[in-house]
Structures are given as C-alpha cells and as structure tokens.
Design a protein around this motif. Sequence first.
Motif, PDB file in Angstrom:
ATOM      1  N   LEU A  44     -40.428  33.555  12.290  1.00 13.55           N
ATOM      2  CA  LEU A  44     -40.959  32.740  13.381  1.00 13.55           C
ATOM      3  C   LEU A  44     -42.259  33.329  13.917  1.00 13.55           C
ATOM      4  O   LEU A  44     -43.199  32.596  14.265  1.00 13.55           O
ATOM      5  CB  LEU A  44     -39.916  32.625  14.499  1.00 13.55           C
TER       6      LEU A  44
ATOM      7  N   ALA B 178     -40.984  26.079  15.677  1.00 14.32           N
ATOM      8  CA  ALA B 178     -41.875  25.840  14.537  1.00 14.32           C
ATOM      9  C   ALA B 178     -42.446  24.427  14.589  1.00 14.32           C
ATOM     10  O   ALA B 178     -43.629  24.191  14.289  1.00 14.32           O
ATOM     11  CB  ALA B 178     -41.122  26.073  13.237  1.00 14.32           C
TER      12      ALA B 178
ATOM     13  N   SER C  10     -35.542  28.406  16.306  1.00 11.10           N
ATOM     14  CA  SER C  10     -36.671  28.668  15.399  1.00 11.10           C
ATOM     15  C   SER C  10     -37.248  27.359  14.873  1.00 11.10           C
ATOM     16  O   SER C  10     -38.477  27.185  14.799  1.00 11.10           O
ATOM     17  CB  SER C  10     -36.208  29.546  14.236  1.00 11.10           C
ATOM     18  N   THR C  11     -36.374  26.439  14.502  1.00  9.01           N
ATOM     19  CA  THR C  11     -36.834  25.132  14.014  1.00  9.01           C
ATOM     20  C   THR C  11     -37.607  24.393  15.098  1.00  9.01           C
ATOM     21  O   THR C  11     -38.669  23.801  14.833  1.00  9.01           O
ATOM     22  CB  THR C  11     -35.624  24.296  13.564  1.00  9.01           C
TER      23      THR C  11
ATOM     24  N   GLN D  48     -45.255  24.183  17.045  1.00 13.57           N
ATOM     25  CA  GLN D  48     -46.432  25.017  16.789  1.00 13.57           C
ATOM     26  C   GLN D  48     -47.738  24.216  16.753  1.00 13.57           C
ATOM     27  O   GLN D  48     -48.741  24.622  17.361  1.00 13.57           O
ATOM     28  CB  GLN D  48     -46.232  25.806  15.494  1.00 13.57           C
TER      29      GLN D  48
END
Length: 884
Positions: A559, A143, A139-140, A146
Amino acid sequence: MSKTTDNLLVKTILWWEENILNRPWWLLLFSVVVSGFVFQYTVNNLTVNTNTGEMLSPDLQFQQDRRRLEKAFPQDANTILLIVEGKTPEKTTAAVKRISAGLRQQKDQIKSVYLPDEGEFFDRNGLLYLSLKELQDLSTKLANAQPFMGKLSQDNSLNGLFELFGQALDESNDTELDMNAVFSKTNEALQAAQDGRPYQLSWQQLMMDRTSGIGVTKRFIIATPILNFQEYLPAEKSLTAINQVIASSLTGDTADVSVRMTGEVVLEYEEMQTVTEGTTIAGIASMFLVCITLWIAYRSFKLMFATFFTLTMGLVLSLGFATFAVGHLNMISIAFGVLFIGMGDAYSSHFCLRYRELRQRGENPRQALRDTLTSTGGSLALCTLTAAIGLFAFIPTNYLGVSELGIIAGTSLVIALSTTFTVLPALIKIMPPKVRKIEESDQIYSKLTSNWPLVYARPIRWVTYTLAAISVALLTQVKVDFNPINLRDPNTESVKTFKYLLQSEDTSPMTLTSLANSEAEAKNKEARLEKLSTVDKAVTLFDFIPEDQDDKLALIEELALIVGPVLDNFPEPSKENAQIESLQKFQAVLKKRLATDNSSVMAELDATLERFLAKLQSVDAETRQAMLNQLQASMLNSLPPTIQILQTSLQASPIKLETLPKDLSERWLSKDGIYRIQAFPKKDLNDLENMREFILEAQQVDPHVTDLPVSYLESMNEVIRAFQQAFAVAFGVIALLLLIIMRNVKDTLLVLLPLLLASLFTAAMTVLIDMPFNFANIIALPLLFGLGVDSGIHMAHRLHYLRSNDGNMLSGSEAQGVFFGTLTTIFSFGSLAFTTHQGTASMGILLAMGLLLTLVCALVVLPAFSMLRFKPRLLKKRSSQSIL
C-alpha cells in the motif's frame, strides 16, 4: 420483673428525683456545657468514610483477592474514567488532546493521566491490530482513492475539490471512490456554511472502514486523582479541576463533543452528595412531621419544646460517642441522625404522655413527675435493652458498615434513655405545662375505640392466620438485588455513564480478572477460560502481539508503494480565495447526472447547493467570499492531518513484547512479574444467575478470580449471612431476656408474636411492591425486631393492668405512647423514602412499612391473641363491662 428488682428500681428513681432532679437548673446547665464540648469535639474529629469497599471485613477471602489485584496493578485503583465522544474522529481526537494536556497541568489535583491508545506506537502500528480481512479491505479502498488524492494534491482548494466532484460524476471517469458518502458529507458542509454554523468534514470517516466506535469517535482518558481523605469529600477538588479543564477544552470546533465521567471515585463522590442532601432534607421533613404528631399527642408547646431540646442534646451526645468509638460515619450510618429522631422520640413520647395522663387525674406536678419516673422507668429501661440488643446483634458480623451503625445506634438508645430521665424532667420542672384535670365523668369512651381488639379477638385471629399463610407463600418470591449501582441515584452522571458502558461487551466493566505468576501459567489460564461457555473472550498481554504480522506488513508495504508518493507531498489547503464559479460548474454537471440517475443523495445535494448559491448571490462580495472560504476550510482543513496519520501508519514495524509501550505492558504485567488475565462475559450479568454461573465457572480455573462481579456477588452473600446471623442473635437474646424478666413463657411469646408477624408481613410486602432486598434495606428486619419489641412490652404491660384493674386498653398512656411513639418513628424513617439515593430510600420505605405493620400487630393482633389465655366466662364478662 421480680419484686426485689422493682423495689430497687423504684428506690433508685426516687433517690434520683430527690437529689438530682430537685436541682433542675444545675442539671440543665451541666448538660448544656457537656453537650457544647462534645459538639466541638465532634465537629473537629468526625469524618465520613465513602469507601464502599470497606463496608465489609477486609479479612474475607474475596476482599484479600481484590487487594492482591490492586497491589499488583495500583494504577487501576481509585481512577476516574472519562469517555470522550464526538461526531467525527477528528473532533474526538482534538478534544482528547486538549483535555489530557489540561489535566497534566493540574499536578496538585491529578496524579497521572493515561490514554489507552495514545502515542507514537499506536499511530505507527495501528493497522497491525486490524484483522487480515479488514486490512485487505482498507488497502483496496485506499488504493482506489489514490487517483482522487493524487489530483487533489495538485490543487488542494475548494475549486479543485469541486472540479474533482464533477469529474467523478462523468460516466466515463474511472474514479472508484464512494461518492455517495462524499456527497452526503458535502451536503452537511453546505448546510452549515449557509446557516453560519461551524462544521468539519471528516476525511477519516470517508477513507477508513470504521466510521464510529471505540478508538474512532469514542475514546477514553483515565485520570488518577489526588484524594484528600481528611476532607468530607476527598475527591471534590480533583473533580472540580477536571470539570474546569473539560469546560475550557470544549470550545470552538469541539463544542459539541460530549465528555462523561464514571469510576468508583466519581460514583462515591456523587453518592456522598446524594446521601448528604437526601438525609438533610429527610431530617428537616422528619422534624416537621414529628412536630405535628407531638402537637396532636401533647397539645402542649412546652412539652414539645422539652422533647425537641432533649432529642437535640441526645443527638449531639450520640454523635460525640460515634466520633470517639468509631471515628467516622459510613454510607449507611450517615442516616443515623434521622434514625435517632425516630428512636429517641419514642421514649420522650411515653414519658410525656404518662406525665400528662397523671396530671389530668389531678396529681400535682412533682407527684406526677415522680410517678411518671417510677411507672415508665422499668418498661423504658427494658425497651432500651431489647432494642439495643437488636442493633448490637450486627456488631460481630462481617458487615462492617451496619456493624458500625449497630454500635452507634445501640449506644444512642442508652443515651436517649439517659436524657429522657435527666434533661426532659428537668425541663418539665423548670417550665411545667398547664394540664387541665379531667373528671371521670368527662371520660367517655366507646367500646369500639377502646377495647375492640379484645371484643373481636376471634375474627382478628382468623384474619391473622389467613394473612400469615399468604405471606409464607409469598416468601418464595422474595428477591435480592446484588448490584450496588442500583442503590445509587440513577440520574447522576456517574451511574448513567456506568450503565452506558454496560451496553457494550468491549466497554463493560463487569469482567473477571485472574492473576498468574508466569507466562506459561497465564497462557494456560487464558486458554482454559476461553473454553468456558460463559466467557466471550480472555485477554492477556500476549494478545497485544498481533497475529499474521508478516502478511499484514506485506500488505502495508504494498500500500505504501501505491499511495506513498501522494502522501509524502500532500500540500496544505490553498490560501487563495475560493471561487463561486467552481460551485456553479459542479451544479451544472450534477443536474445533468440527475437527468439519468435519480439518486436521492445527489438530489438532496442539488437542492442544498441551489439554496447555498442563492444565498451567495443575495449578499455582498465580502460576505460571499467569507462564506466560500468558510466552506473550503470546513471541507479541507482536516484532510492534511488525516493524510499525516495515514502516512505514519504505513511505517509499521514488527511488534514484540519488548517493543510494547511501558504504560501498556505494566497494566498487564506487574513490576513483580504477575500476569493479568481478563475474562469478558458472554451473557448479561444484570441477571444474578448469569453472574453466578460466570463466576463459578471461572473459579474452576482459578479459585481466586476477582474483580467487580465477584465483589458484588460475594458482598451480597456476606450481607445475607450477616442479616441471618444478626436476626438469629437478636431473636435468641431478646427472647431469653424477656423470658428471664417476665418469668412466663406465654407472656414472652405474646411480646414476640407481633415482631415475628410484622417481620413476615414486611418480607411479603417486598414481593407485592416489587422491592428486592439490597445492601441497605436488608438491615430492616433485625432493626425492626429491636425497635418493635418496645411496642410489645408496653402493650403486655397494659394488658396486665387490665387484668387487675378494669379499664380501657387503647386510650391509656401506654397504648397512646405506642401509637404516637411508633408514628413519629415511622415519619422519621419514612422521610428517607423521598431521597434520590435508591438504597437509602428503600431502607426508609421498608422500615416505615415494617414499623406500621408492627404497630398494627401490637395494638390489634397482640391483644386478640392474649384472649386465648382467659376462660370464656371471663372474656364474656369483660366484653360486657363498662369501660372507664
């Protein structure tokens, strides 16, 4: 034998010679016609059973446990495992889709196709099967990526991509994407475009934490073939269809994807091919070597032709019996043809050598033939009986594979004896060989070459005592190889793939399976198995319900809020032509960054980019544009599918037993309500003690635990028991039979001595040459006992003759028959040693080595020990006599 028995045998043989053999043409014609009908019957009805699971009795407990597992989960039986492995997840996935689609169209050859990780369920819920920490890390990473994906979605082209690369190199830019990995892949794409090679950058590997391994670059396809057991190779058509599908699927961008096959179906198919090819070559080599040996022994082409004609007819009749009595050959009895050549030839050798000896003494052809029949009939009949007993001893054992070989080979000895006393003398009558009479004055024998085992009996005995003591000490180091995989050709694809799977705990087929009748029982067994020191983990259907689902779903939802809008509107790569200016601008930024950051990755990228731009400048405008468009396609075409996979995975929902895919749950919970618990080993199961410990501990939880390790170990235990039983039966019955016929304990022990010593020496030799006993070669000792007794009988007969008639021992027809007969048998068995099938090769080596030791013991050790029965003065007198 008693005089009454001898007289009856002589009368029978004389009647046979006068009434049957005196009509050789009719006898030969009748034999040929019968053999022709038998041959046709064999061709139409004899099959080969390649199922190694049927080599042992189905009534054994571990066999029943295995059948219970296969009945509960039939989809796992008779399957073919395909391992598809590419350099990138995209290539692997593309190959899997093409191959599985092609296999599903082969409905005539493929019953079903199963992909363990295929379908909408895993596409949508795959992230839930990550650990909580793995999901947090992913998820990190997503992100952080993104902003990069957001900007690229506005200009999804080579121009936009390299503009983003330039921004990433700007120290003031906050992009947190791992640019070293991106630049490394970009370097590979530039090199491929320059060389004109196909290349596809993997965005899955750049965006996901796992870049390789199971489910990423390595995936499985499980195909269930339609087997035709009426054919010689039941899986041949199915495997041909699979190979055709693979060949047509691995083209273009998937050309460098590898596909390996294994599974019991493929293992048995390739083993059958190996054994067939090996035994065919061994049969040809055996015939060649036997031919040379017989020429040296006979010095007569007519006798050679008669011997081979007799052998061929005996082989046809023996295969006809195998077809009638058993109906098929198995992976052990398929080598019967080679064995028959060696066993049957021994009878012909004794017969022809005795006939030749009598003709050399001056007897006319008919008288020599009658005397050959009467003088060899008793000993050959006794040899047939004792050798057959050694083979028939396997019949009552649970080792059905060798039991069937015992039935066929034991009976074939009777057939070989019959053809030796019918077809062979008929051929000799029809085409009598020319044999020159040798006068006694021409027979010059050296004491050293004719009677030296008698002359040097004492030192021979002391050498024998010493070697026997050493061999007994070596017996403690005899090894047993329980793994049937080691019997197969190690160079076949299925064996190499099987061993490849063993390298990983997650893919190892060496697991144990326990069955439970309820959910509570399944969970209880799983918990108890996981507590064992030999178990790494235990898996049930309930393990497919992910832990910490609420926390994981919350992370996925968060997320989705961050990257979701970008994913929803991500475009396909631009259709506009890529521009060289975007690469030149990036190169300028790259060189500027290199002035302050001496990164090896960026330095390598700069050098590659320099070469690529130089090549672009050297070609015409059309070629330049084609190269740029190819570079854009190789770097961006896989991005939209990756975005789609990521978008789907952000739609995960709670998983329950009821929501699991049906084809998955049915592999862990049968239609009859039986649960499957699979235990994975913690230690290397190539070690026998580790396997025993793994099984014994698991059996404390479930006495009926099953699967490959249990089958391997219990099969070997049963084979050893069968060997012990057969050896004991063969030894006891043969010893009793010899005692009854010879009516003398010393003579009986004298015949058995070379057999026991040869068996002891053979077992010791397995230690010296580092050849463990296995499923195939363990039959050698009982087989040697049955075959080797012939030599002892013939030599004992010769020694009786020497006691009543002064003469030489090693130059008579009995000793020559033992030598040349055993030599041809050694060549027949020894030819199996050159097959690529390791089990057959080890059986050939052990049998050849054992027979050679038996020959030495019969010709040298037996005479030396026979001298213990004579008084010293008689020994002294004999050793000083002239040898005639």
